[in-house]
Design a protein around this motif. Structure first.
Motif, short mmCIF file in Angstrom:
data_model
loop_
_atom_site.label_atom_id
_atom_site.label_comp_id
_atom_site.label_asym_id
_atom_site.label_seq_id
_atom_site.Cartn_x
_atom_site.Cartn_y
_atom_site.Cartn_z
N CYS A 160 0.83 -1.20 0.00
CA CYS A 160 0.00 0.00 0.00
C CYS A 160 0.86 1.26 0.00
CB CYS A 160 -0.94 0.00 1.20
SG CYS A 160 -0.13 -0.19 2.81
N VAL A 161 1.93 1.24 0.80
CA VAL A 161 2.82 2.39 0.87
C VAL A 161 3.55 2.60 -0.45
CG1 VAL A 161 4.78 3.41 2.09
CG2 VAL A 161 3.11 2.06 3.36
N ARG A 162 4.01 1.49 -1.04
CA ARG A 162 4.72 1.61 -2.32
C ARG A 162 3.79 2.10 -3.42
NH1 ARG A 162 7.64 -2.78 -0.07
NH2 ARG A 162 6.03 -4.28 -0.66
N GLY B 178 4.43 5.44 -5.54
CA GLY B 178 4.51 5.40 -6.99
C GLY B 178 3.53 6.34 -7.67
N THR B 179 2.44 6.62 -6.99
CA THR B 179 1.42 7.51 -7.55
C THR B 179 1.75 8.98 -7.31
OG1 THR B 179 -0.23 5.79 -7.11
CG2 THR B 179 -1.07 7.99 -7.58
N HIS B 180 2.58 9.25 -6.30
CA HIS B 180 2.85 10.64 -5.91
C HIS B 180 4.35 10.95 -5.92
CE1 HIS B 180 -1.14 9.77 -4.05
NE2 HIS B 180 -1.40 10.96 -4.52
N ASP B 181 4.99 10.70 -7.05
CA ASP B 181 6.40 11.10 -7.25
C ASP B 181 7.32 10.61 -6.14
OD1 ASP B 181 5.68 12.49 -9.60
OD2 ASP B 181 5.08 14.23 -8.41
N ASN B 182 7.14 9.35 -5.77
CA ASN B 182 7.98 8.70 -4.76
C ASN B 182 7.85 9.36 -3.39
OD1 ASN B 182 9.70 6.51 -4.24
ND2 ASN B 182 11.51 7.83 -4.23
N GLU C 291 -6.85 11.91 -9.17
CA GLU C 291 -6.57 11.84 -10.60
C GLU C 291 -6.46 10.41 -11.10
OE1 GLU C 291 -3.13 14.18 -11.31
OE2 GLU C 291 -4.07 16.07 -10.71
N GLN C 292 -6.66 9.44 -10.20
CA GLN C 292 -6.59 8.04 -10.59
C GLN C 292 -8.00 7.50 -10.83
OE1 GLN C 292 -3.62 6.36 -11.01
NE2 GLN C 292 -2.70 8.37 -10.64
N PRO C 293 -8.29 6.94 -11.98
CA PRO C 293 -9.65 6.47 -12.27
C PRO C 293 -10.12 5.34 -11.37
CG PRO C 293 -8.11 5.74 -13.97
CD PRO C 293 -7.37 6.72 -13.12
N GLY C 294 -9.19 4.57 -10.81
CA GLY C 294 -9.59 3.43 -9.99
C GLY C 294 -9.73 3.72 -8.52
N GLY C 295 -9.52 4.97 -8.11
CA GLY C 295 -9.62 5.30 -6.70
C GLY C 295 -8.29 5.18 -5.99
N PRO C 296 -8.29 5.22 -4.65
CA PRO C 296 -7.05 5.20 -3.88
C PRO C 296 -6.13 4.03 -4.24
CG PRO C 296 -8.90 5.71 -2.46
CD PRO C 296 -9.48 5.33 -3.79
N GLU D 269 -5.54 1.25 -1.44
CA GLU D 269 -6.59 0.25 -1.28
C GLU D 269 -6.55 -0.78 -2.40
OE1 GLU D 269 -11.48 0.15 -0.88
OE2 GLU D 269 -10.37 1.99 -0.48
N ARG D 270 -6.31 -0.33 -3.63
CA ARG D 270 -6.27 -1.25 -4.77
C ARG D 270 -5.05 -2.16 -4.73
NH1 ARG D 270 -5.30 1.39 -9.20
NH2 ARG D 270 -5.10 3.51 -8.38
N ALA D 271 -3.96 -1.70 -4.08
CA ALA D 271 -2.72 -2.47 -4.08
C ALA D 271 -2.69 -3.57 -3.02
CB ALA D 271 -1.53 -1.54 -3.87
N CYS D 272 -3.55 -3.50 -2.02
CA CYS D 272 -3.50 -4.48 -0.94
C CYS D 272 -3.90 -5.86 -1.46
CB CYS D 272 -4.43 -4.07 0.20
SG CYS D 272 -4.40 -5.23 1.59
N PRO D 273 -3.02 -6.86 -1.37
CA PRO D 273 -3.33 -8.19 -1.90
C PRO D 273 -4.20 -9.04 -0.98
CG PRO D 273 -1.12 -8.19 -0.98
CD PRO D 273 -1.64 -6.78 -0.85
N HIS D 274 -4.49 -8.53 0.22
CA HIS D 274 -5.21 -9.34 1.20
C HIS D 274 -6.53 -8.71 1.65
CE1 HIS D 274 -1.49 -11.60 1.38
NE2 HIS D 274 -0.83 -10.50 1.70
#
Length: 244
Positions: free
Chosen positions: A101-103, A107-111, A211-216, A219-224
């Motif tokens: 989630c942090v990564r 990645g979305t906000h210029d590191n 600015e991301q069409p899929g939302g936060p 939340e989308r990155a969490c695999p669990h």
């Protein structure tokens, strides 16, 4: 406590930001109420009123509160998390601390990640240190340029980096420590400095990846399915998420 002849028939409503003093029920019953003048106490509910509460608008919320649990409700209330409309909640029983989630946020906000994956917790629920987009955002009070504001489309609290002067007013006023001052970078990733070669600071916080069409992205990155942004005034959503 109807059996004691004392029942609360009114509640306190506040317009604006406030601090609330919480007094445990046991203290009220054993210390406060016995010494209170009778004429200041509300009239007790009648037996008929107690038997006909099907139309009570708070009855459904009360049932949801039972599903969530008293300890979690007290935790959310004591920390004023009900002020948030998009609170980052983490299920500690599902979270593996992988930091995907942090990564994703970085990645979305210029590191530059906009939140910290830690914060107060109660049982399996942790509230991460991330902007909750409060109903009553005190961070907006006193900004000299109006850089921190509500965006028009959804009403989320955002910061205009072009007009932010790095004064730290919003960061100092946020009661949840969700706004950080970071060194500004240019389009190529180099630090931006003033005429005396001192780094220029800017206020940063979660913007819900507007600015991301899929939302936060977090939340989308969490695999669990361990992280969710939610309005905690909706106890039904919280209860369903915990029971999934």
């Amino acid at each position: 406590n109807p059996s004691a002849g004392i029942a609360s028939q009114t509640s306190l409503r506040v317009i604006g930001y406030t601090h609330t003093l919480f007094i445990p029920t046991a203290v009220m019953e054993s210390i406060v109420l016995p010494g209170a003048p009778a004429h200041l106490l509300p009239a007790p509910f009648t037996a008929d009123e107690l038997d006909h509460d099907d139309d009570d608008p708070l009855k459904e919320q009360g049932g949801l509160g039972t599903r969530v649990g008293p300890e979690l409700l007290e935790f959310l209330t004591a920390n004023r998390f009900f002020n948030g409309t998009a609170t980052m909640v983490i299920d500690l029983e599902r979270c593996t601390r992988c930091d995907d989630c942090v990564r994703a946020c970085a990645g979305t906000h210029d590191n530059n990640p906009r939140f910290l994956r830690h914060g107060p917790s109660a049982g399996r629920v942790q509230v991460a240190q991330a902007c909750m987009h409060c109903t009553d955002p005190v961070c907006m009070i006193g900004c000299p340029t109006g850089a921190i504001h509500r965006e028009a489309a959804e009403g989320n609290v955002v910061i205009n980096q072009s007009t932010c002067i790095g004064c730290s007013t919003c960061s100092n006023q946020c009661p949840y420590e969700a706004i950080r001052m970071v060194e500004a970078r240019d389009g190529e990733g180099a630090f931006v400095t003033d005429n005396e070669m001192r780094p220029i600071l800017k206020a940063t916080k979660c913007d819900l990846c507007l600015e991301q069409p899929g939302g936060p992205a977090c939340e989308r990155a969490c695999p669990h399915d361990a992280l969710k942004r939610m309005n905690l005034t909706n106890l039904g959503e919280l209860a369903e998420w915990l029971e999934r």
